[in-house]
Each structure stands twice: as structure tokens, then as C-alpha cells.
Design an enzyme around this catalytic site. Sequence first.
Site: not given
Length: 387
Positions: A162, A271
Site C-alpha cells: 500500500e 483480500e
Amino acid sequence: MKKTCLFLCLAATMLVGCGNQSEQKNQKDITLKEAFKDDFLVGVAVAQDIITKNDTAAINLICEQFNAVSPEDVLKPENIHPAPDVWNFEPGDAYCKFAANHGLKPLGHTLMWHNQTPDFFWLKEDGTVRSEEEMKKNLVEYIEKTVTHFAGKVYAWDVVNEIVSEEGGYRSDKGWEKYYPGNLDDLVALAFQTAQRCDSNAELYYNDYNMWRQTKVDGAVHIVKMLKEKGIRIDGVGIQAHWGLNYPDTKDIETTIDRLHELGVKVMITELDIDMLPFSKEGQMTGKAMFDPALQREEFMRWLNPYADGLPEDVGQQIADRYEEIVRTIYKKRDKIARVTFWGLHDGLSWKNNYPIPNRTNYPLLFDRNLNKKKAFYSVVNIPNTK
């Protein structure tokens, strides 16, 4: 003559009915890993309590349905290296032992991330910012000790997590991205280079969310190309899939998969969960604004937490339909997908229950709080049989 026809019709109907029942039974018996065995790995994020408390029912369900696992938290820096002179590998070791004992492929998640990383990585005790060399030293030391310790125990690492902004450049708001004074290309390259040096057999990935936004994909593409130009190995990119009932558009998912695959790296859905609760009421802001104490008041909670006492059947069907749409989209691209991981075993363990509003009750996964298969499970597991 009429009686004979009636008897034959009834007999035929019974035979058809038995056939359907048999087909349904077979469909119910099939598992996720069996359904997609020729297509991609099927993974699940494992809460550490399942392992430490030896939750037999949960463990049996994991082993029945999945062939890959991800750790929710135990392999993140704040747990492994919470203080400058403290290292704690025991929970990670338990996770790896659990995976090995049950024949599951364990991912390492994650090495370099701005969240769940102690401030001492980039700040001194007095709160002043460390030098570029000090930050690089802390990162290298952490990756060296961690990857070396788990070498041969995990098959792959999310090396960097991220770091890309919504606009496609690097973030600048937290952690490494906020404090590192040098070129972030060099820091990302250093992280991958160090991980490769410490475990040459482990696969190395970049992982990020909102990767249906093509500006964000631009940032991931930059990272892959930059590393390859420097002669540093990157094996794959993970597309986090914290998605909702009405976003993203499946065309954007397909475009992202195609763009990343064209780079010559593995593509993974890492995810996956589907948030079916509303994000706002009457023009209220989403995101950080939802943490405002004002939104904990009764009038907002009735709107933002509408299913605290249970999920209506029609809403459960909406989740099932959306799961079918998303996983079918992924299945269409199965030749370009290496793994699909669901972020949590059952609804009760999902991080979505308390985010972004405390005590919120969500239903984003394939199994309910009693480990029963939901409609969403059947909508997913039957996709290969309904091409």
C-alpha cells in the site's frame, strides 16, 4: 389410458426430482479448493486465535475448503519487532507450523508498510525524524532478520504494501512515505533486493487496495517496471479486494488483471470480502469522517448498522449475487490468476465488523458466524460448473 399417462408423468417427474437432488448434494459436497483446483489457489486469512486456541471447528473448515493461508497480523512489524531491542517470532512460527502441519501454502504478510509498524523505524526517541541512512538501516535489519528467520517456512512475501496513492504516485501521509527524505523508488528497490538476498526461493510481491482505479494501477505498473529495470526480481502483484455491493465495476477488475498480467508477473486477488453495509447517510462523508463520534449516535447507527440483529434473506441473496458476479469475472481471467484469498474465515472474524464504526455488524464472507455455508458460498463454488 389417461391413468397410464398420469403414472408415467409422475414417474418421470420423480426421476427428474431425484436427479436434481443428487446434483444439489454433489454441489453441496464440493469444496472451494476442489472447485478451482485447475484454476488457482484458494486462500483464507487466518486469525491467530484460531491457532493459539486450537479452534478445531475453524481449523477443520480451513483444511476442508482452502489450500493457502495468509496471516492477519502476526507477520507485521509491530508484532515481530515492537521495540528497538525486542524481537518476537513465536506467533509467526506457530502460524508457519500450523500451515505445514495441514499442508497449506503460507504467505508472509507484510515487510514494508506504513501501518502496524512502530514509529521508531523512522523517528528517534525524542520524536525527531531519523536520517535517510538510519531509516534504510532499520528497514534492512528488519527484513534481514525476519526473512532469514522464516526462510523455507513461507513460500512468498508481500514485500511492500500500500505505498501508492490514489493518483498513482507514492503516498506522502504516513510512515515511510511521510518521513523518508530520499527517493522512494530506491527504498522500494532496497526492500525487494534485501528480501531476495535473504530467501532466494521465496516469491516476492507488491500488494495494494483500490486497484480497480486505473490511476492506482499506474503506480503498481511503475513499481514493477522500475524493479525490473534495476534487475531486481518481483514475482507478482496482489489486488486487494475489499469491495462492495455496487463497486467496483467488473470491467475495471478485468482491465486491472490484464494490465498487470502483461507485465509478466503473477496476479492475485489477495483480500476478498464484500461490504454490504451503507457508507453514508444523507450526504455524510465516508472514510475518516465516519470515525466522528457524532456518527455513533442513535439516528446514524440505525442507518449505518441496520443488520445488528441478523441478515434478512433478500440481503443475503444480494451478497450471493454480487459474489457470483465478482468471482465469475475473476474466473473468466483464470489463466492470468495465481491465487484468490478471502480475508477472513467467517463473518464473525471479519475486520469489517468494527470498521469504520465500532460494534458494526457485517456479513462480508462466505461462512456465517456459526461456520455454516451461506448462499454466497454456493454462488461461488458452483461457478466452474455453470460456464
